[in-house]
Write a protein that holds these residues in place. Sequence first.
Motif, PDB file in Angstrom:
ATOM      1  N   THR A  59      -1.111   1.478   1.740  1.00 18.20           N
ATOM      2  CA  THR A  59      -1.825   0.321   1.207  1.00 18.20           C
ATOM      3  C   THR A  59      -1.902   0.328  -0.315  1.00 18.20           C
ATOM      4  O   THR A  59      -2.059  -0.722  -0.925  1.00 18.20           O
ATOM      5  N   SER A  60      -1.770   1.486  -0.937  1.00 18.50           N
ATOM      6  CA  SER A  60      -1.918   1.585  -2.395  1.00 18.50           C
ATOM      7  C   SER A  60      -0.599   1.504  -3.147  1.00 18.50           C
ATOM      8  O   SER A  60      -0.609   1.224  -4.342  1.00 18.50           O
ATOM      9  N   SER A  61       0.494   1.769  -2.495  1.00 16.36           N
ATOM     10  CA  SER A  61       1.853   1.817  -3.067  1.00 16.36           C
ATOM     11  C   SER A  61       1.883   2.536  -4.409  1.00 16.36           C
ATOM     12  O   SER A  61       1.678   3.727  -4.466  1.00 16.36           O
ATOM     13  N   VAL A  62       2.083   1.840  -5.497  1.00 16.88           N
ATOM     14  CA  VAL A  62       2.285   2.459  -6.809  1.00 16.88           C
ATOM     15  C   VAL A  62       1.031   3.178  -7.305  1.00 16.88           C
ATOM     16  O   VAL A  62       1.126   4.195  -7.992  1.00 16.88           O
ATOM     17  N   PHE A  63      -0.126   2.708  -6.935  1.00 17.36           N
ATOM     18  CA  PHE A  63      -1.379   3.254  -7.449  1.00 17.36           C
ATOM     19  C   PHE A  63      -1.947   4.374  -6.585  1.00 17.36           C
ATOM     20  O   PHE A  63      -3.091   4.773  -6.756  1.00 17.36           O
ATOM     21  N   MET A  64      -1.147   4.904  -5.659  1.00 22.76           N
ATOM     22  CA  MET A  64      -1.666   5.891  -4.707  1.00 22.76           C
ATOM     23  C   MET A  64      -2.199   7.152  -5.378  1.00 22.76           C
ATOM     24  O   MET A  64      -3.136   7.754  -4.881  1.00 22.76           O
ATOM     25  N   VAL A  65      -1.625   7.562  -6.496  1.00 23.71           N
ATOM     26  CA  VAL A  65      -2.084   8.773  -7.177  1.00 23.71           C
ATOM     27  C   VAL A  65      -3.559   8.645  -7.549  1.00 23.71           C
ATOM     28  O   VAL A  65      -4.337   9.575  -7.374  1.00 23.71           O
ATOM     29  N   ALA A  66      -3.932   7.480  -8.018  1.00 20.25           N
ATOM     30  CA  ALA A  66      -5.320   7.274  -8.438  1.00 20.25           C
ATOM     31  C   ALA A  66      -6.237   6.913  -7.274  1.00 20.25           C
ATOM     32  O   ALA A  66      -7.371   7.391  -7.208  1.00 20.25           O
TER      33      ALA A  66
END
Length: 117
Positions: A59-66
Amino acid sequence: MSYIEQQNDPRNPHGLGDPNDTKLRKVEVEVLIPKIMRDRAKSELCTKEVADFQECCKTSSVFMVATCRKENSALRDCLTLWYQNDAFKEECRKIYLQERSDYRSTGIPKKHRLEKL
């Protein structure tokens, strides 16, 4: 023992080593057994944490790290708990030794033995 002697040794039916030998090499202790521990922990013991982390990543795709820090931390804590469990380590060691013994006895890798079932 020379290579020729190893090949003719009755304890070494397929030239792959003694099936009953329980001595472990460094690579087995440091790489192969921990791989079994990691795979079992992820697939059997920390399934909720793995599923939560995977869902968050999807669900977070690119922002998964944060955005998935909480789920990642929960997964890491669960895995660490099992990696440090001596009974679990010993169980995985026995699984590895049994798989290695089966391979040395039959000469058939685990992957191919499972395909034939």
